[in-house]
Design an enzyme around this catalytic site. Structure first.
Site, short mmCIF file in Angstrom:
data_model
loop_
_atom_site.label_atom_id
_atom_site.label_comp_id
_atom_site.label_asym_id
_atom_site.label_seq_id
_atom_site.Cartn_x
_atom_site.Cartn_y
_atom_site.Cartn_z
N TYR A 125 34.89 42.70 31.39
CA TYR A 125 35.60 43.88 31.89
C TYR A 125 36.23 44.66 30.74
CZ TYR A 125 38.90 46.64 34.68
OH TYR A 125 39.61 47.67 35.26
N HIS A 175 43.92 40.24 42.44
CA HIS A 175 44.78 40.01 41.29
C HIS A 175 46.03 39.24 41.75
CE1 HIS A 175 42.43 43.36 39.43
NE2 HIS A 175 42.57 42.59 38.39
N ARG A 202 49.17 34.99 50.21
CA ARG A 202 49.32 33.54 50.36
C ARG A 202 50.71 33.16 50.85
NH1 ARG A 202 47.62 31.53 44.73
NH2 ARG A 202 48.25 29.49 45.55
N TRP A 241 48.56 29.15 40.26
CA TRP A 241 47.85 28.69 39.07
C TRP A 241 48.71 28.84 37.82
CZ3 TRP A 241 41.95 29.86 38.51
CH2 TRP A 241 41.26 29.25 39.57
#
Length: 312
Positions: free
Chosen positions: A137, A180, A188, A203
């Protein structure tokens, strides 16, 4: 720009593109050209060439791009590299061939070397290796900003490339497979709240830093740059403040009203430790952010509740 200019916003259904449309309309620019992906596939060169010949816009905002989170970038590097290069080539070259003298290209902070000194100055471009997880990207965006620079040098155009930090906001992508960090955490935590789940996994360590910019600030800054910046090379735009992922997650937790535990999984990748733009060149032009992090997250969550909850 003036209210009579014919303005094409490429990618108007995306997060940044839709914010640009809102901002342009608020300023009285109603002569807008808007084409969905179904109406105009920007990866098909002949269709893009014909579109510019027929429409002959005065100004182009190139906000169309293949975007996604770290997981998608890792698993689909070819898609992120090639689709974006093709889109950028087709739009920028066709715009030039059609006589468009003002074009604004939206880039990304991931163009900078992974180990560059913070905050990131424009002159740090191409001084070291890129972040591996975002390389495809990032390379595509470097090609786009360099194309604008080279057109300016060779032909005297006014093609402006602006590099924003991490973005979030209204009309974000809330697909948990490709979202993102901000959109993913909002969804979530919302799901955990309504399902009474005791924990949300995040994460990484949570200690990595990110500069976040609400999408309506991005649109306002981009329009400000279009009207106040002129130069051959690109310019950073941003809010000049960064936060740890832990701070961001805790603010989202507050906005969503989730009372469970945040579990930071250190076995998962952090990504780059810190990425903050040096926006001193842009700030000197007089632009200032309008939204705090909590205000932007609250507006984003409100939009999510109104538009995305049917997918829960």
């Amino acid at each position: 720009m003036n209210s009579n200019d014919k303005i094409y916003v490429a990618g108007h259904n995306g997060m940044v593109g839709s914010a640009l449309v809102r901002a342009l309309k608020e300023r009285g620019n109603n002569n807008l050209i808007l084409k969905s992906h179904k109406e105009l596939d920007l990866t098909i060169q002949s269709d893009v060439v014909n579109f510019f010949k027929e429409e002959s816009p005065d100004v182009v905002f190139l906000a169309a791009a293949k975007v996604g989170g770290i997981g998608a970038s890792i698993s689909e590097p070819v898609t992120f590299l090639m689709d974006n290069i093709i889109i950028q080539h087709n739009v920028i070259k066709s715009a030039f061939d059609a006589g468009v003298e003002k074009l604004i290209f939206l880039g990304s902070a991931c163009i900078y070397p992974a180990e560059a000194v913070q905050p990131l100055k424009e002159e740090y471009l191409l001084t070291g290796p890129l972040e591996p997880d975002k390389e495809g990207y990032a390379l595509s965006k470097i090609v786009g900003l360099k194309a604008c620079e080279y057109y300016n040098k060779q032909y005297g155009t006014n093609y402006i490339a602006v590099m924003p930090p991490n973005l979030y906001g209204i009309n974000d992508n809330f697909d948990l497979e490709t979202a993102h960090v901000v959109a993913a955490l909002i969804k979530r935590m919302h799901l955990a709240k309504i399902n009474d789940e005791p924990q949300v996994e995040i994460w990484g360590s949570g200690n990595q830093y990110r500069e976040l910019m609400f999408v309506d600030d991005v649109a306002d800054a981009t329009l400000f740059a279009a009207e106040n910046y002129s130069g051959e090379s690109f310019i950073n735009i941003g809010v000049g403040v960064d936060y740890t992922i832990r701070e961001i997650a805790q603010t989202i937790q507050k906005v969503v009203g989730y009372d469970g535990e945040l579990f930071f999984n250190t076995s998962k990748p952090d990504g780059i430790f810190k990425r903050m733009l040096d926006v001193s060149n842009f700030s000197e032009l007089g632009w200032k952010s309008k939204f705090t992090l909590e205000e932007g997250l609250s507006l984003t969550y409100d939009w999510f509740l109104e538009n995305e909850c049917e997918e829960d």
